[in-house]
Design a protein around this motif. Sequence first.
Motif, PDB file in Angstrom:
ATOM      1  N   TYR A  70       4.505  -0.802 -13.315  1.00  0.00           N
ATOM      2  CA  TYR A  70       4.688  -0.935 -11.883  1.00  0.00           C
ATOM      3  C   TYR A  70       3.539  -1.757 -11.317  1.00  0.00           C
ATOM      4  CZ  TYR A  70       8.597   2.296 -11.840  1.00  0.00           C
ATOM      5  OH  TYR A  70       9.832   2.869 -12.033  1.00  0.00           O
ATOM      6  N   ASP A  71       3.830  -2.459 -10.243  1.00  0.00           N
ATOM      7  CA  ASP A  71       2.850  -3.394  -9.684  1.00  0.00           C
ATOM      8  C   ASP A  71       1.845  -2.702  -8.776  1.00  0.00           C
ATOM      9  OD1 ASP A  71       5.785  -5.297  -9.383  1.00  0.00           O
ATOM     10  OD2 ASP A  71       4.210  -5.694 -10.869  1.00  0.00           O
ATOM     11  N   TYR A  72       2.256  -1.649  -8.104  1.00  0.00           N
ATOM     12  CA  TYR A  72       1.404  -0.990  -7.126  1.00  0.00           C
ATOM     13  C   TYR A  72       1.491   0.521  -7.317  1.00  0.00           C
ATOM     14  CZ  TYR A  72       1.926  -5.579  -5.039  1.00  0.00           C
ATOM     15  OH  TYR A  72       1.959  -6.927  -4.828  1.00  0.00           O
ATOM     16  N   TRP A  73       0.357   1.166  -7.084  1.00  0.00           N
ATOM     17  CA  TRP A  73       0.254   2.622  -7.246  1.00  0.00           C
ATOM     18  C   TRP A  73      -0.436   3.252  -6.049  1.00  0.00           C
ATOM     19  CZ3 TRP A  73       2.034   5.309 -11.598  1.00  0.00           C
ATOM     20  CH2 TRP A  73       2.477   4.516 -12.652  1.00  0.00           C
ATOM     21  N   GLY A  74      -0.023   4.465  -5.713  1.00  0.00           N
ATOM     22  CA  GLY A  74      -0.722   5.227  -4.709  1.00  0.00           C
ATOM     23  C   GLY A  74      -1.880   5.985  -5.318  1.00  0.00           C
ATOM     24  N   GLN A  75      -2.586   6.732  -4.486  1.00  0.00           N
ATOM     25  CA  GLN A  75      -3.764   7.472  -4.934  1.00  0.00           C
ATOM     26  C   GLN A  75      -3.409   8.844  -5.492  1.00  0.00           C
ATOM     27  OE1 GLN A  75      -7.005   6.225  -5.050  1.00  0.00           O
ATOM     28  NE2 GLN A  75      -5.764   4.388  -4.744  1.00  0.00           N
ATOM     29  N   GLY A  76      -2.215   9.302  -5.237  1.00  0.00           N
ATOM     30  CA  GLY A  76      -1.778  10.569  -5.802  1.00  0.00           C
ATOM     31  C   GLY A  76      -1.911  11.734  -4.845  1.00  0.00           C
ATOM     32  N   THR A  77      -1.108  12.761  -5.092  1.00  0.00           N
ATOM     33  CA  THR A  77      -1.179  13.997  -4.331  1.00  0.00           C
ATOM     34  C   THR A  77      -1.083  15.169  -5.304  1.00  0.00           C
ATOM     35  OG1 THR A  77      -0.251  15.239  -2.464  1.00  0.00           O
ATOM     36  CG2 THR A  77       1.326  14.066  -3.856  1.00  0.00           C
ATOM     37  N   GLN A  78      -1.925  16.162  -5.099  1.00  0.00           N
ATOM     38  CA  GLN A  78      -2.001  17.274  -6.041  1.00  0.00           C
ATOM     39  C   GLN A  78      -0.894  18.283  -5.772  1.00  0.00           C
ATOM     40  OE1 GLN A  78      -4.348  17.992  -8.654  1.00  0.00           O
ATOM     41  NE2 GLN A  78      -2.855  19.621  -9.088  1.00  0.00           N
ATOM     42  N   VAL A  79      -0.226  18.679  -6.837  1.00  0.00           N
ATOM     43  CA  VAL A  79       0.757  19.764  -6.783  1.00  0.00           C
ATOM     44  C   VAL A  79       0.282  20.855  -7.740  1.00  0.00           C
ATOM     45  CG1 VAL A  79       3.113  20.451  -7.343  1.00  0.00           C
ATOM     46  CG2 VAL A  79       2.681  18.276  -6.175  1.00  0.00           C
ATOM     47  N   THR A  80       0.152  22.052  -7.228  1.00  0.00           N
ATOM     48  CA  THR A  80      -0.267  23.177  -8.041  1.00  0.00           C
ATOM     49  C   THR A  80       0.762  24.289  -7.913  1.00  0.00           C
ATOM     50  OG1 THR A  80      -2.600  22.632  -7.678  1.00  0.00           O
ATOM     51  CG2 THR A  80      -2.092  24.840  -8.515  1.00  0.00           C
ATOM     52  N   VAL A  81       1.277  24.722  -9.049  1.00  0.00           N
ATOM     53  CA  VAL A  81       2.294  25.767  -9.062  1.00  0.00           C
ATOM     54  C   VAL A  81       1.686  27.006  -9.734  1.00  0.00           C
ATOM     55  CG1 VAL A  81       4.631  26.398  -9.723  1.00  0.00           C
ATOM     56  CG2 VAL A  81       4.068  23.999  -9.251  1.00  0.00           C
ATOM     57  N   SER A  82       1.602  28.078  -9.002  1.00  0.00           N
ATOM     58  CA  SER A  82       1.020  29.311  -9.545  1.00  0.00           C
ATOM     59  C   SER A  82       2.111  30.193 -10.131  1.00  0.00           C
ATOM     60  CB  SER A  82       0.280  30.058  -8.441  1.00  0.00           C
ATOM     61  OG  SER A  82       1.174  30.455  -7.428  1.00  0.00           O
ATOM     62  N   SER A  83       1.726  30.935 -11.142  1.00  0.00           N
ATOM     63  CA  SER A  83       2.705  31.806 -11.820  1.00  0.00           C
ATOM     64  C   SER A  83       2.755  33.189 -11.178  1.00  0.00           C
ATOM     65  CB  SER A  83       2.337  31.933 -13.299  1.00  0.00           C
ATOM     66  OG  SER A  83       1.028  32.419 -13.433  1.00  0.00           O
ATOM     67  N   GLN A  96       0.857  -1.186   0.000  1.00  0.00           N
ATOM     68  CA  GLN A  96       0.000   0.000   0.000  1.00  0.00           C
ATOM     69  C   GLN A  96       0.891   1.234   0.000  1.00  0.00           C
ATOM     70  OE1 GLN A  96      -0.656  -2.508   2.611  1.00  0.00           O
ATOM     71  NE2 GLN A  96      -1.818  -3.474   0.960  1.00  0.00           N
ATOM     72  N   LEU A  97       0.551   2.174  -0.846  1.00  0.00           N
ATOM     73  CA  LEU A  97       1.349   3.391  -1.001  1.00  0.00           C
ATOM     74  C   LEU A  97       0.485   4.609  -0.732  1.00  0.00           C
ATOM     75  CD1 LEU A  97       3.113   2.423  -4.355  1.00  0.00           C
ATOM     76  CD2 LEU A  97       4.052   2.185  -2.059  1.00  0.00           C
ATOM     77  N   VAL A  98       0.999   5.513   0.079  1.00  0.00           N
ATOM     78  CA  VAL A  98       0.251   6.731   0.405  1.00  0.00           C
ATOM     79  C   VAL A  98       1.165   7.932   0.207  1.00  0.00           C
ATOM     80  CG1 VAL A  98      -1.009   8.007   2.154  1.00  0.00           C
ATOM     81  CG2 VAL A  98      -1.193   5.513   2.061  1.00  0.00           C
ATOM     82  N   GLU A  99       0.782   8.781  -0.733  1.00  0.00           N
ATOM     83  CA  GLU A  99       1.563   9.984  -1.001  1.00  0.00           C
ATOM     84  C   GLU A  99       1.105  11.133  -0.110  1.00  0.00           C
ATOM     85  OE1 GLU A  99       0.742   8.040  -5.115  1.00  0.00           O
ATOM     86  OE2 GLU A  99      -0.357   8.471  -3.265  1.00  0.00           O
ATOM     87  N   SER A 100       2.022  12.040   0.166  1.00  0.00           N
ATOM     88  CA  SER A 100       1.700  13.256   0.912  1.00  0.00           C
ATOM     89  C   SER A 100       2.696  14.338   0.527  1.00  0.00           C
ATOM     90  CB  SER A 100       1.746  13.001   2.420  1.00  0.00           C
ATOM     91  OG  SER A 100       3.042  12.608   2.816  1.00  0.00           O
ATOM     92  N   GLY A 101       2.392  15.560   0.935  1.00  0.00           N
ATOM     93  CA  GLY A 101       3.318  16.665   0.711  1.00  0.00           C
ATOM     94  C   GLY A 101       2.945  17.588  -0.426  1.00  0.00           C
ATOM     95  N   GLY A 102       1.898  17.260  -1.146  1.00  0.00           N
ATOM     96  CA  GLY A 102       1.478  18.142  -2.219  1.00  0.00           C
ATOM     97  C   GLY A 102       0.864  19.418  -1.672  1.00  0.00           C
ATOM     98  N   GLY A 103       0.602  20.360  -2.581  1.00  0.00           N
ATOM     99  CA  GLY A 103      -0.001  21.605  -2.170  1.00  0.00           C
ATOM    100  C   GLY A 103       0.144  22.665  -3.228  1.00  0.00           C
ATOM    101  N   LEU A 104      -0.114  23.898  -2.814  1.00  0.00           N
ATOM    102  CA  LEU A 104      -0.022  25.051  -3.704  1.00  0.00           C
ATOM    103  C   LEU A 104       1.262  25.804  -3.404  1.00  0.00           C
ATOM    104  CD1 LEU A 104      -1.278  27.070  -5.734  1.00  0.00           C
ATOM    105  CD2 LEU A 104      -2.411  28.145  -3.763  1.00  0.00           C
ATOM    106  N   VAL A 105       2.023  26.096  -4.436  1.00  0.00           N
ATOM    107  CA  VAL A 105       3.295  26.803  -4.275  1.00  0.00           C
ATOM    108  C   VAL A 105       3.471  27.765  -5.438  1.00  0.00           C
ATOM    109  CG1 VAL A 105       4.614  25.020  -5.495  1.00  0.00           C
ATOM    110  CG2 VAL A 105       5.757  26.469  -3.789  1.00  0.00           C
ATOM    111  N   GLN A 106       4.195  28.839  -5.186  1.00  0.00           N
ATOM    112  CA  GLN A 106       4.474  29.783  -6.265  1.00  0.00           C
ATOM    113  C   GLN A 106       5.601  29.278  -7.143  1.00  0.00           C
ATOM    114  OE1 GLN A 106       5.209  33.577  -4.364  1.00  0.00           O
ATOM    115  NE2 GLN A 106       3.059  34.159  -4.565  1.00  0.00           N
ATOM    116  N   ALA A 107       5.623  29.745  -8.367  1.00  0.00           N
ATOM    117  CA  ALA A 107       6.706  29.393  -9.288  1.00  0.00           C
ATOM    118  C   ALA A 107       8.046  29.745  -8.648  1.00  0.00           C
ATOM    119  CB  ALA A 107       6.533  30.123 -10.608  1.00  0.00           C
ATOM    120  N   GLY A 108       9.000  28.836  -8.807  1.00  0.00           N
ATOM    121  CA  GLY A 108      10.306  29.009  -8.194  1.00  0.00           C
ATOM    122  C   GLY A 108      10.411  28.398  -6.808  1.00  0.00           C
ATOM    123  N   GLY A 109       9.293  27.965  -6.270  1.00  0.00           N
ATOM    124  CA  GLY A 109       9.272  27.395  -4.933  1.00  0.00           C
ATOM    125  C   GLY A 109       9.659  25.934  -4.900  1.00  0.00           C
ATOM    126  N   THR A 110       9.563  25.367  -3.696  1.00  0.00           N
ATOM    127  CA  THR A 110       9.947  23.977  -3.506  1.00  0.00           C
ATOM    128  C   THR A 110       8.846  23.218  -2.780  1.00  0.00           C
ATOM    129  OG1 THR A 110      10.994  24.352  -1.357  1.00  0.00           O
ATOM    130  CG2 THR A 110      12.362  24.685  -3.304  1.00  0.00           C
TER     131      THR A 110
END
Length: 122
Positions: free
Chosen positions: A109-122, A3-17
């Motif tokens: 790949y044999d197993y996949w997580g559900q995904g995490t959204q990353v949004t980069v604003s300009s 089982q795979l669980v992603e985390s850490g996504g979010g909204l960030v400005q261009a040039g961010g990390t």
Amino acid sequence: QVQLVESGGGLVQAGGTLRLSCAASGRTFSSYSMGWFRQAPGKERQFVASISWRGTVTDYADSMKGRFTISRDNAKNTVYLQMNMLKPEDTAVYYCAARERGPTREYKYDYWGQGTQVTVSS
């Protein structure tokens, strides 16, 4: 099963990390190669990076080289994707994946997580 669980996504400005994490549970994590993929709206799922089970072999899509870094901590059953100098075109849902064979850029790949959204604003 893994089982795979992603985390850490979010909204960030261009040039961010951002640093994405993928926590694995189930069978022995250290025996799996891991990959990160992403999918933007209306586009096909795209290879981002992969790492071998020991972490000694890594691979990146050309557009991510020098900006993204994949790593893993087998003691924590976690794989990471450090993303620097983010661009609006990096906006996507990011998925981690595991496979029992060597790493690949393909979707095999044999197993996949559900995904995490990353949004980069300009």
